[in-house]
Design a protein around this motif. Structure first.
Motif, mmCIF file in Angstrom:
data_model
loop_
_atom_site.group_PDB
_atom_site.id
_atom_site.type_symbol
_atom_site.label_atom_id
_atom_site.label_comp_id
_atom_site.label_asym_id
_atom_site.label_seq_id
_atom_site.Cartn_x
_atom_site.Cartn_y
_atom_site.Cartn_z
ATOM 1 N N ALA A 427 6.779 -101.153 -24.635
ATOM 2 C CA ALA A 427 5.815 -102.076 -25.238
ATOM 3 C C ALA A 427 6.523 -103.260 -25.881
ATOM 4 O O ALA A 427 6.024 -104.396 -25.866
ATOM 5 C CB ALA A 427 4.969 -101.339 -26.273
ATOM 6 N N GLY A 428 7.716 -103.029 -26.439
ATOM 7 C CA GLY A 428 8.487 -104.123 -27.018
ATOM 8 C C GLY A 428 8.890 -105.146 -25.975
ATOM 9 O O GLY A 428 8.785 -106.367 -26.191
ATOM 10 N N HIS A 429 9.342 -104.666 -24.825
ATOM 11 C CA HIS A 429 9.679 -105.587 -23.738
ATOM 12 C C HIS A 429 8.458 -106.389 -23.302
ATOM 13 O O HIS A 429 8.525 -107.614 -23.130
ATOM 14 C CB HIS A 429 10.219 -104.811 -22.536
ATOM 15 C CG HIS A 429 11.625 -104.337 -22.693
ATOM 16 N ND1 HIS A 429 12.695 -105.182 -22.789
ATOM 17 C CD2 HIS A 429 12.133 -103.073 -22.755
ATOM 18 C CE1 HIS A 429 13.811 -104.480 -22.897
ATOM 19 N NE2 HIS A 429 13.492 -103.193 -22.882
ATOM 20 N N CYS A 477 16.005 -112.572 -25.320
ATOM 21 C CA CYS A 477 15.101 -112.041 -26.338
ATOM 22 C C CYS A 477 14.198 -110.960 -25.760
ATOM 23 O O CYS A 477 13.968 -109.928 -26.391
ATOM 24 C CB CYS A 477 14.278 -113.192 -26.926
ATOM 25 S SG CYS A 477 13.236 -112.704 -28.318
ATOM 26 N N ALA A 478 13.689 -111.201 -24.533
ATOM 27 C CA ALA A 478 12.826 -110.207 -23.896
ATOM 28 C C ALA A 478 13.597 -108.925 -23.581
ATOM 29 O O ALA A 478 13.063 -107.815 -23.719
ATOM 30 C CB ALA A 478 12.222 -110.785 -22.625
ATOM 31 N N LEU A 479 14.855 -109.054 -23.146
ATOM 32 C CA LEU A 479 15.657 -107.869 -22.856
ATOM 33 C C LEU A 479 15.937 -107.048 -24.109
ATOM 34 O O LEU A 479 16.030 -105.815 -24.049
ATOM 35 C CB LEU A 479 16.981 -108.285 -22.212
ATOM 36 C CG LEU A 479 16.920 -108.744 -20.752
ATOM 37 C CD1 LEU A 479 18.249 -109.346 -20.329
ATOM 38 C CD2 LEU A 479 16.553 -107.582 -19.840
ATOM 39 N N ARG A 503 23.167 -105.993 -19.478
ATOM 40 C CA ARG A 503 22.727 -107.268 -18.910
ATOM 41 C C ARG A 503 22.780 -108.387 -19.938
ATOM 42 O O ARG A 503 23.154 -109.527 -19.622
ATOM 43 C CB ARG A 503 21.314 -107.113 -18.355
ATOM 44 C CG ARG A 503 21.230 -106.149 -17.176
ATOM 45 C CD ARG A 503 19.818 -106.040 -16.654
ATOM 46 N NE ARG A 503 19.312 -107.365 -16.299
ATOM 47 C CZ ARG A 503 18.017 -107.658 -16.238
ATOM 48 N NH1 ARG A 503 17.121 -106.737 -16.565
ATOM 49 N NH2 ARG A 503 17.621 -108.858 -15.881
ATOM 50 N N VAL A 504 22.413 -108.067 -21.178
ATOM 51 C CA VAL A 504 22.461 -109.079 -22.230
ATOM 52 C C VAL A 504 23.890 -109.561 -22.447
ATOM 53 O O VAL A 504 24.151 -110.766 -22.576
ATOM 54 C CB VAL A 504 21.854 -108.504 -23.532
ATOM 55 C CG1 VAL A 504 22.237 -109.367 -24.725
ATOM 56 C CG2 VAL A 504 20.348 -108.408 -23.415
ATOM 57 N N VAL A 557 23.857 -112.923 -28.987
ATOM 58 C CA VAL A 557 23.122 -111.665 -28.823
ATOM 59 C C VAL A 557 22.414 -111.278 -30.116
ATOM 60 O O VAL A 557 21.219 -110.941 -30.122
ATOM 61 C CB VAL A 557 24.067 -110.545 -28.347
ATOM 62 C CG1 VAL A 557 23.336 -109.212 -28.316
ATOM 63 C CG2 VAL A 557 24.648 -110.875 -26.972
ATOM 64 N N GLU A 558 23.125 -111.315 -31.229
ATOM 65 C CA GLU A 558 22.524 -110.902 -32.493
ATOM 66 C C GLU A 558 21.430 -111.880 -32.921
ATOM 67 O O GLU A 558 20.432 -111.485 -33.526
ATOM 68 C CB GLU A 558 23.599 -110.806 -33.575
ATOM 69 C CG GLU A 558 24.607 -109.702 -33.343
ATOM 70 C CD GLU A 558 23.946 -108.335 -33.182
ATOM 71 O OE1 GLU A 558 22.965 -108.056 -33.914
ATOM 72 O OE2 GLU A 558 24.395 -107.569 -32.313
ATOM 73 N N GLY A 559 21.600 -113.171 -32.602
ATOM 74 C CA GLY A 559 20.567 -114.140 -32.938
ATOM 75 C C GLY A 559 19.260 -113.858 -32.208
ATOM 76 O O GLY A 559 18.173 -113.926 -32.803
ATOM 77 N N GLN A 560 19.340 -113.515 -30.924
ATOM 78 C CA GLN A 560 18.123 -113.203 -30.174
ATOM 79 C C GLN A 560 17.537 -111.847 -30.570
ATOM 80 O O GLN A 560 16.328 -111.637 -30.502
ATOM 81 C CB GLN A 560 18.435 -113.229 -28.677
ATOM 82 C CG GLN A 560 18.798 -114.590 -28.142
ATOM 83 C CD GLN A 560 17.745 -115.642 -28.470
ATOM 84 O OE1 GLN A 560 16.537 -115.439 -28.254
ATOM 85 N NE2 GLN A 560 18.186 -116.762 -29.029
#
Length: 632
Positions: A427-429, A477-479, A503-504, A557-560
């Motif tokens: 659901a988060g994705h 962000c979506a990943l 992948r990220v 990565v941490e920002g997204q």
């Protein structure tokens, strides 16, 4: 050994011994026989009517001829009986000698004869049968011959350009090769020279080999087909010999085409194969190939075609003009090309009426020609498994799910707590991809285990040639939405985001080191398109720069991730509603997201023309294994 034809029994022997008629007994331990020699008085009265033995070796015997021969049982028992008879009658003067019956000279001759027979058999099968090329061992004396399969007027190549769907640009280029082979004077009278080599480059499954076969079918000339590995052999000099033989055959049948599939097996850059040095067998084969390609004259109508998906590792001498004059890129098919490929493969399948080929082409971006062929075959198998009279639209959609996501495993036992976590993860994705502008439109979300995944989300990625920084950030962000949803709901995270993090990390690393999309690192790319960097043990940047790159990757990565947490925190109620619907239905579609989140303001066309439960690419999987079936 001497022998008489007359043979007596053991009882007769002891009767003669008791009558004092035996002078000597020669006992042979190796064949349980004995020669009996009578004394002079017994010989005078005996009626000897036997003829002399015809043994060819009798003439070389030095001893006297035996009067009788006999067979005995056990040696020790036989000698004991003789001793007993001597004890009974002291007048018995017969002597007993024990030895072997085999003559040494005769044994040597027999062994020589056996050896000659064995050598004759070896000569017959090895030099006559194997040397002629027949049988499994026929390659002993033809190992240096080419393994190329020849297609000519006897064994025609039936593939033509009609069988090659899509690849319009590539077909236009190779059409000139066909035209030259059919009508070479058209070009040579103007001073043009025959192109010596054509290299087909592209991802696996895009139709490189099929295109080469179509060229041979259209040109109607002898076509020699083989793989690069066919030149490789454990014996020194075999590869170079096969190259010479191949080109000799092609010149004899000129005009002709030589097609070498997977040429990177022998065409890898020299001096890059590890610690073997410059004289290993593969490099000798490549050197011979370079020499033969340079040896063609303009009057020899022989064209070399080769295919590879690793053009970056080929030797530069092989790629220069005069050898492979032109390089044709065979890329993954576009939308209209995929439709043409579907037309070819669907013509062999019994379909229901009104199957929309345009719809199928839209659901398969990134599919190669081989993937589409596999999809059509899988759909037919699914239809047969479900006892359908024809292949229906849903069979194709199920086939896409099967190929991309793996086999559905409804019987896998999952704890309720784990199932709830998977539901919130998916659901988060789905929520993040719906709420950010540049993420791929979602088509379907499921928490039914499939393949190695415990849940998956399907998206329809946009087919674009360029990607901007904002688009990459939204995809990241979506990943990360799955892990962010776990953190938002449970206050902790699990190992289920492994494929997402992989992948990220790769995408963020590409942004910094390849595409030059990071402000701090700047407009610098450390990408090596020549492929030579894989043989280097040194990084193209300093340790200080490496530290800065690591920091920038982590910062992206941490920002997204923090962005995903913020978006989900603001839409917590909608996240809960979506996860609840997933737990209830196990599979939800884009229409369910519209009911919860509303329509996407920046994508009005997609929301006005909804697509049913079609699938295309699994963008996320909840797995704990490093390998993933996902694709962008």
């Amino acid at each position: 050994m001497s022998s008489q034809k007359k043979e007596i029994s053991e009882d007769k022997f002891f009767a003669l011994l008791a009558q004092e008629k035996i002078e000597d007994v020669m006992v042979y331990r190796d064949n349980f026989s004995a020669d009996v020699f009578l004394n002079q008085s017994a010989k005078a009265v005996a009626k000897t009517t036997e003829k002399e033995n015809s043994n060819p070796f009798s003439s070389i015997d030095s001893g006297p001829k035996a009067d009788y021969t006999m067979k005995y049982g056990e040696l020790q028992l036989f000698l004991q009986k003789i001793d007993i008879e001597k004890a009974k009658n002291p007048k018995i003067t017969a002597t007993v000698d024990v030895g072997n019956a085999t003559n040494v000279f005769e044994s040597i001759l027999i062994q020589i004869l056996i050896g000659l027979v064995i050598l004759s058999v070896i000569y017959f099968f090895l030099f006559r049968k194997m040397g002629s090329g027949g049988g499994p061992g026929g390659q002993i004396f033809s190992i240096g011959k080419s393994k190329a399969k020849l297609f000519d007027e006897k064994d025609k190549m039936n593939v033509t350009f009609k069988d090659v769907a899509g690849l319009e640009g590539a077909k236009e280029e190779v059409q000139e090769v066909v035209d030259f082979l059919k009508n070479s004077e058209k070009y040579t009278k103007l001073g043009g020279k025959i192109p010596k080599g054509v290299l087909l480059v592209g991802p696996p499954g895009t139709g490189k080999t099929l295109l080469a076969k179509a060229v041979a079918g259209e040109a109607k000339v002898p076509f020699f087909s083989l793989s690069g590995s066919d030149f490789v052999e454990m014996f020194v000099g075999v590869g170079a010999s096969r190259v010479r033989d191949l080109f000799a055959q092609a010149k004899a049948k000129s005009p002709a085409i030589i097609f070498i599939d997977e040429i990177d097996a022998i065409g890898r850059a020299r001096g890059k194969g590890g610690m073997q040095g410059g004289n290993d067998e593969r490099e000798n084969t490549l050197n011979q190939l370079l020499t033969e390609m340079d040896g063609f004259g303009t009057d020899v109508n022989v064209i070399i075609m080769a295919a590879t998906n690793r053009a970056d590792i080929l030797d530069k001498a092989l790629m220069r003009a005069g050898r492979f004059d032109r390089s044709i890129h065979v890329d993954l098919p576009e939308l209209h090309e995929r439709r043409a490929i579907f037309d070819v493969h669907l013509s062999k399948i019994k379909l229901e009426e009104n199957i929309d080929r345009e719809f199928l082409a839209k659901q398969t971006p990134g599919f190669s020609g081989a993937d589409i062929a596999n999809l059509c075959n899988e759909a037919a198998l699914i239809a047969a498994r479900n006892s359908h009279e024809s292949v229906m639209k849903q069979d194709f959609l199920d086939a896409v799910d099967r190929i991309i996501g793996g086999l559905e495993k409804k019987n896998r036992a999952i704890k309720p707590s784990e199932k709830k976590r998977v539901a919130y993860h998916e659901a988060g994705h789905a929520a993040i991809s719906w709420l950010v502008e540049h993420a791929a439109p979602l088509l379907k979300v499921t928490i039914v285990p499939r393949g190695r995944s415990l849940g998956a989300a399907w998206y329809l990625p946009e087919e674009r040639q360029l990607t901007t920084t904002d688009q990459m950030y939204d995809e990241l962000c979506a990943l990360l939405g799955g892990r962010a949803a776990e953190q938002t709901m449970f206050g902790n995270v699990s190992t289920g985001a492994l494929s997402d993090l992989e992948r990220v990390t790769k995408q963020a690393q590409a942004m910094v080191t390849i595409y030059g999309l990071n402000e701090k690192v700047g407009n610098i790319s450390y990408y090596d398109s020549s492929g030579q960097s894989e043989y280097s043990f040194n990084k193209p940047y300093s340790e200080e720069t490496a530290k800065m790159i690591d920091q920038e990757i982590s910062k992206i990565v941490e920002g997204q991730y923090q962005r995903a947490l913020h978006i989900l925190h603001e839409n917590r109620d909608k996240l809960d509603a979506l996860a609840g619907k997933l737990l209830e239905k196990e599979v939800i579609f884009r229409e369910d997201l519209e009911d919860i989140f509303g329509k996407r303001a920046w994508d009005p066309e997609l929301t006005e023309k909804p697509v049913s439960n079609a699938t295309n690419a699994v963008v996320e999987e909840v797995v704990q294994a490093p390998d993933s079936a996902t694709q962008l």
